[in-house]
Structure formats: structure tokens, C-alpha cells
Enzyme design. Structure first.
Site, short mmCIF file in Angstrom:
data_model
loop_
_atom_site.label_atom_id
_atom_site.label_comp_id
_atom_site.label_asym_id
_atom_site.label_seq_id
_atom_site.Cartn_x
_atom_site.Cartn_y
_atom_site.Cartn_z
N GLY A 53 -0.11 -2.51 0.12
CA GLY A 53 0.65 -2.99 1.27
C GLY A 53 0.18 -4.37 1.69
N GLY A 60 -0.44 -0.39 8.50
CA GLY A 60 -0.47 0.21 7.20
C GLY A 60 -0.67 1.71 7.28
CB VAL A 61 -1.65 4.12 4.62
CG1 VAL A 61 -2.04 5.57 4.52
CG2 VAL A 61 -0.47 3.84 3.69
CG ASP A 62 -6.80 3.10 8.98
OD1 ASP A 62 -7.41 4.17 8.81
OD2 ASP A 62 -7.06 2.30 9.90
CE1 TYR A 101 -6.32 -5.14 4.16
CE2 TYR A 101 -7.68 -3.84 2.68
CZ TYR A 101 -7.42 -4.36 3.94
OH TYR A 101 -8.27 -4.09 4.97
#
Length: 146
Positions: free
Chosen positions: A94, A1-3, A96
Site C-alpha cells: 500500500g 492502511g491495513v494497520d 509503502y
């Protein structure tokens, strides 16, 4: 994801700083809805504000309040560190599973409410992945004229 994308692009400094925060301040990890700040490593920014969004369980487990807390607490960290601009992804939409339209409404209302009377944050950008996410955000966000 973004992280993961942020950590890959920013290099090992961000991951090391996150590990240090967990080691010294948050031994059980960062709770959902709270926020912490690190430097940006090799990203073209000064800082990265980290938050943990809620997993979507149908909307009956306080997901909207937790998502709102992500935005409010992140903006609070920005104010505490004298930042004048912030960029947000569509938190929790995303893996989640938070519905994008519902997330856009929470993100926009939480951000507007927080910023009312706080002129030190001059710019907030919502950085979305693709045209569909952009149009969903625009159609569902609740922005009032400033």
C-alpha cells in the site's frame, strides 16, 4: 492502511496492547521485519500479529529480505503461540509502495519455506484488496504443489 483498519475494527484494546509492547519491550518501536502479537480486541479472531514492512526504494536496499522477515517472523510468532491459522494482507504494497507482483513472490516463497515441516499451522490465507491485487498475487506467487 491495513494497520489502521485493524485497530479501528478491533477497538482500543489492540492500540493499548501495542503501546504496552512499545513501552515495555520495544521503546524504539518495532523494527522493520520483526513481529509482535496482541489479542484481537473485538475482531473475530484470537490474536493479531503485527509486523512492520519495508518501504520500497527500488529494490536495492534489502527490501526483499526485510519483507521475507515480516512473513517468517510473523509465522514464528504464530508457532510460538500455538496458532493453527494465519491471515496476511499484502504487506508493504500500500502506502509503502512495494510492487504487488514482487511482494507476492516474496510472500509465497517465504511462507512455503517456513511451513515446510511445520504442520501445526494448517491454514495460511492471503487477504487481498480487490480483484486486481488478487490476480496480481495469483500470477506472481510461486506455490509448489503440496
Amino acid at each position: 492502511g491495513v494497520d489502521g483498519a485493524i485497530r479501528r475494527a478491533g477497538g482500543p484494546t489492540i492500540t493499548a496492547e501495542c503501546a504496552e509492547i512499545i513501552r515495555t519491550q520495544r521503546p524504539n518501536g518495532l523494527p522493520t521485519g520483526e513481529a509482535a502479537i496482541t489479542t484481537a480486541g473485538s475482531l473475530p479472531a484470537r490474536h493479531v500479529i503485527h509486523t512492520v514492512g519495508p518501504r520500497w526504494h527500488g529494490g536495492g536496499r534489502g527490501e526483499a529480505d526485510l519483507l521475507r522477515s515480516c512473513y517468517v517472523n510473523s509465522l514464528g510468532v504464530a508457532v510460538d503461540h500455538d496458532l493453527s491459522s494465519v491471515a496476511f494482507p499484502a504487506i508493504s504494497t500500500g502506502i509503502y509502495g512495494y510492487p504487488e507482483g514482487a511482494a507476492a513472490l516474496v510472500a509465497s516463497t517465504a511462507t512455503q519455506s517456513f511451513l515446510a515441516g511445520r504442520p501445526q499451522i494448517a491454514t495460511v490465507a492471503f487477504v487481498l484488496f480487490g480483484d486486481e491485487a488478487y490476480y496480481t498475487f495469483v500470477e506472481n506467487a510461486a506455490f509448489q504443489d503440496a
